[in-house]
Design a protein around this motif. Structure first.
Motif, PDB file in Angstrom:
ATOM      1  N   ILE A 183       0.853  -1.186   0.000  1.00 17.31           N
ATOM      2  CA  ILE A 183       0.000   0.000   0.000  1.00 17.31           C
ATOM      3  C   ILE A 183       0.892   1.241   0.000  1.00 17.31           C
ATOM      4  O   ILE A 183       1.819   1.348   0.807  1.00 17.31           O
ATOM      5  CB  ILE A 183      -0.914   0.018   1.245  1.00 17.31           C
ATOM      6  N   GLY A 184       0.614   2.205  -0.880  1.00 15.69           N
ATOM      7  CA  GLY A 184       1.413   3.417  -0.958  1.00 15.69           C
ATOM      8  C   GLY A 184       0.819   4.551  -0.146  1.00 15.69           C
ATOM      9  O   GLY A 184      -0.386   4.790  -0.179  1.00 15.69           O
ATOM     10  N   ILE A 185       1.685   5.259   0.589  1.00 17.05           N
ATOM     11  CA  ILE A 185       1.267   6.419   1.387  1.00 17.05           C
ATOM     12  C   ILE A 185       2.244   7.559   1.128  1.00 17.05           C
ATOM     13  O   ILE A 185       3.465   7.395   1.285  1.00 17.05           O
ATOM     14  CB  ILE A 185       1.228   6.092   2.900  1.00 17.05           C
ATOM     15  N   ASP A 186       1.723   8.750   0.756  1.00 15.79           N
ATOM     16  CA  ASP A 186       2.548   9.942   0.565  1.00 15.79           C
ATOM     17  C   ASP A 186       2.272  10.926   1.689  1.00 15.79           C
ATOM     18  O   ASP A 186       1.174  10.949   2.252  1.00 15.79           O
ATOM     19  CB  ASP A 186       2.233  10.587  -0.788  1.00 15.79           C
ATOM     20  N   ILE A 187       3.257  11.760   2.004  1.00 17.43           N
ATOM     21  CA  ILE A 187       3.117  12.742   3.075  1.00 17.43           C
ATOM     22  C   ILE A 187       2.304  13.926   2.553  1.00 17.43           C
ATOM     23  O   ILE A 187       2.732  14.667   1.673  1.00 17.43           O
ATOM     24  CB  ILE A 187       4.497  13.159   3.621  1.00 17.43           C
ATOM     25  N   GLY A 188       1.095  14.111   3.090  1.00 11.11           N
ATOM     26  CA  GLY A 188       0.137  15.025   2.504  1.00 11.11           C
ATOM     27  C   GLY A 188       0.454  16.491   2.662  1.00 11.11           C
ATOM     28  O   GLY A 188       0.588  17.231   1.679  1.00 11.11           O
ATOM     29  N   LEU A 204      -5.360  12.550   1.446  1.00 14.68           N
ATOM     30  CA  LEU A 204      -6.134  12.066   2.581  1.00 14.68           C
ATOM     31  C   LEU A 204      -5.231  11.782   3.772  1.00 14.68           C
ATOM     32  O   LEU A 204      -4.013  11.635   3.621  1.00 14.68           O
ATOM     33  CB  LEU A 204      -6.895  10.795   2.178  1.00 14.68           C
ATOM     34  N   ASP A 205      -5.832  11.688   4.955  1.00 17.44           N
ATOM     35  CA  ASP A 205      -5.074  11.396   6.168  1.00 17.44           C
ATOM     36  C   ASP A 205      -4.289  10.097   5.988  1.00 17.44           C
ATOM     37  O   ASP A 205      -4.837   9.060   5.584  1.00 17.44           O
ATOM     38  CB  ASP A 205      -6.028  11.285   7.361  1.00 17.44           C
ATOM     39  N   GLU A 206      -3.005  10.163   6.328  1.00 21.11           N
ATOM     40  CA  GLU A 206      -2.117   9.021   6.069  1.00 21.11           C
ATOM     41  C   GLU A 206      -2.503   7.789   6.883  1.00 21.11           C
ATOM     42  O   GLU A 206      -2.571   6.665   6.350  1.00 21.11           O
ATOM     43  CB  GLU A 206      -0.668   9.423   6.368  1.00 21.11           C
ATOM     44  N   VAL A 207      -2.737   7.962   8.184  1.00 22.51           N
ATOM     45  CA  VAL A 207      -3.000   6.821   9.058  1.00 22.51           C
ATOM     46  C   VAL A 207      -4.372   6.223   8.756  1.00 22.51           C
ATOM     47  O   VAL A 207      -4.521   5.001   8.637  1.00 22.51           O
ATOM     48  CB  VAL A 207      -2.891   7.230  10.540  1.00 22.51           C
TER      49      VAL A 207
END
Length: 616
Positions: A183-188, A204-207
């Motif tokens: 799953i990919g997550i970028d720092i918003g 969107l919120d990362e967590v």
């Protein structure tokens, strides 16, 4: 791109895993993750890096894609995922001079990553350029595309957006009967504030987003979960305990070197934590967190054993620093080591898993050389024009040779005598232009090496002005710390005759009297916040965002009052932006608006009034 089925039930435990002395659990999965992050277009080696190897201070080339490709190939055995945690582009001339060709994509495809997570710098030039990068990486035959998956679960765009359909929230990879979800997550907030995503790009919120997709994958029977994040090591650590079902977090953004503290301290390299950092998730199960430094200097290797329920039984590994074989006793490469020193170095490397002498992959060398050979030619590209001689100066009135365009007979000499370097002022304007979050820009005048003459301006002009490999950093500083920094710089000028320490600035102006005592040489200090037109007396107890080069931010030229902010991860943002790029991009932006470089007006100069040091 999906991994093919492998006979995992009979696969031996991966070499180097901490569970190597245990008996495999029936139906368990043993997975090796090879990863990098934040290479920032640094596709070639970091030359003559200082390391202590076996008690010997040495200088040696570290990393670069030709060595990384060799290392990836060497460790690519068993069940392997090759991951990149974002910030591939922006940072060197390999990006700024080749935005169309994108050698970054070509180099990444020599590794052939399974998954790439979007980082904040992927959005630096907007979504249209990002779309071009993704397509070049994933489908271009010229870039040797191998089908790398691009993931970003918390990034949403309209269907008409250039990047729509070019990435997914996650990908699932098959290993025998086992599935691994990535799953990919970028720092918003950082991406919104410090890069240039299109207005319809939502972060969107990362967590919350991570948990949403973990739950989705779990409900579909995927019980091995990897988060590929561009979210900082500190945020990854904080997030791990909040999430249910997460097993591994492979991160980026904070440029964190992780590993054994004693080993890396002996080499003269501070670490941010253990490799891997093993914590517990919200279920009480182990979660393994890793990151692999920056600028293509390291490859991380994480070996994980999962049990039949998909939980982590053990994980182990380390960052690999691939070295050249060109050890020298000085940074210029002119002083050779003694035979005894070289033996000590080689014996240490042979005995230490974290470092190895790695031959460069020949194919990758040849492909990179095609672009390296063009850099000097590309430097002649005309990027704008100047309406005036933009003269450099160190201390106002000094007549420094780098400002020789404006000699004694030139009318601009009076301006330099009163207000200092025009060129340094323009450099700080460029810093503020590229650093979208900054209020104030600061630069030591000695870091500005020459002037730009009136007429056409080329890339080479920008290189001559800013020839070093410094990077921009944003620092959260109080007004008092900013004033103290000015006093530090001016004291270095007076006490040590270090003219290059003299400060230049944008959105900061002041009077200087070099005859006064330290603490009172800068007076009438005024500031502007980003986007403001009016000046105000600097507010000593309030915080401003200051962009500067990483040399002075770390205390270079005695800018010591910057050091507390630079050493505080909560107050420092490493932009990954090459400071030369700031000037190139600034000139190009002006040219695109039909504007030229011009001499600033007096009210925009950092030094409003100047009293030179009186001779005794």
């Amino acid at each position: 791109m999906k991994k093919q089925a492998l006979a995992v039930s009979i696969v031996a435990i991966l070499a180097g895993c901490s569970s190597s002395d245990s008996t495999p659990v029936e139906d368990s999965l043993n997975l090796r993750i090879l990863h990098i992050n934040d290479h920032h277009s640094k596709v070639d080696a970091s030359e003559k890096q200082s390391l202590n190897l076996g008690g010997v201070e040495t200088y040696v080339d570290v990393g670069g894609f030709p060595r990384l490709v060799t290392k990836f190939n060497e460790r690519d055995s068993g069940n392997v995922l090759k991951l990149h945690a974002g910030d591939a582009i922006t940072g060197t001339m390999y990006y700024s001079l080749f935005r169309d060709e994108l050698p970054d994509a070509l180099m990444m495809n020599q590794v052939c990553f399974d998954t790439f997570a979007l980082g904040n710098h992927e959005f630096d030039d907007g979504n249209e350029q990002l779309a071009h990068f993704i397509k070049t990486l994933t489908t271009s035959e010229e870039a040797d595309a191998c089908g790398t998956d691009v993931v970003a679960a918390n990034v949403q765009v309209d269907p008409s957006n250039p990047i729509a359909g070019l990435y997914t929230p996650y990908e699932v990879y098959q290993f025998g009967e086992h599935q691994v979800g990535v799953i990919g997550i970028d720092i918003g907030d950082k991406t919104k504030d410090s890069s240039s995503p299109s207005e319809d790009t939502v972060f969107l919120d990362e967590v919350e987003t991570a948990q949403k997709y973990i739950d989705k994958l779990k409900s579909e029977g995927v019980n091995h979960i990897v988060l590929l994040t561009h979210y900082t090591y500190e945020n990854d650590v904080a997030m791990a305990s909040q999430l249910s079902g997460v097993d591994v977090i492979v991160g980026g953004d904070s440029h964190s070197l992780l590993g054994d503290a004693e080993t890396f301290a002996a080499m003269g390299q501070p670490i941010s934590g253990d490799y891997p950092t093993i914590l517990t998730n919200a279920d009480g199960n182990d979660v393994c967190i890793v990151q692999a430094w920056d600028n293509a200097k390291a490859m991380g290797e994480l070996n994980i054993q999962f049990n039949s329920e998909g939980n982590v039984v053990s994980c182990d590994g380390h960052a690999h620093l691939p070295l050249g074989d060109n050890f020298t006793a000085d940074s210029k490469g002119k002083e050779a080591h003694s035979e005894a020193e070289l033996k000590a170095i080689r014996d240490y490397v042979a005995a230490t898993a974290e470092v190895s002498i790695v031959a460069e992959d020949a194919t990758t060398v040849d492909k990179l050389a095609y672009y390296s050979a063009q850099i000097e030619e590309r430097k002649q590209e005309i990027i704008g024009s100047s309406d005036a001689n933009l003269c450099n100066e160190r201390v106002p009135g000094q007549g420094h040779a780098s400002g020789s365009l404006c000699g004694v007979e030139n009318a601009n000499r009076d301006f330099l005598n009163a207000h200092g370097s025009v060129m340094a002022n323009i450099v700080t304007d460029a810093f503020a232009h590229l650093s979208l979050r900054s209020d104030i820009a600061l630069q030591n005048s000695g870091g500005v090496r020459t002037s730009i003459p009136a007429g056409q301006v080329s890339v080479s002009h920008a290189f001559n002005v800013l020839p070093f490999t410094n990077y921009l950093v944003n620092l959260d500083m109080t007004g008092q710390e900013i004033v103290n920094t000015l006093e530090d710089a001016l004291d270095n000028v007076v006490a040590n005759n270090s003219s290059g320490a003299f400060p230049a600035a944008t959105n900061l102006r002041f009077d200087v009297d070099l005859n006064k005592a330290k603490g009172s040489r800068a007076s009438n200090v005024e500031a502007r916040r980003r986007g403001e037109n009016s000046w105000h007396p600097i507010k000593l107890d309030e915080t401003y965002v200051v962009v500067t080069n990483d040399f002075v931010a770390a205390g270079g030229d005695s800018y010591l009052s910057m050091v507390p902010a630079f050493e505080d991860d909560n107050r420092r943002e490493d932009t990954g932006l090459l400071y030369t790029d700031s000037l190139i991009n600034y000139i190009k932006a002006l040219h695109a608006e039909g504007k030229s470089l011009q001499q600033p007006t007096v009210d925009e100069m950092a030094v409003q009034n100047f009293i030179p040091l009186k001779s005794n």
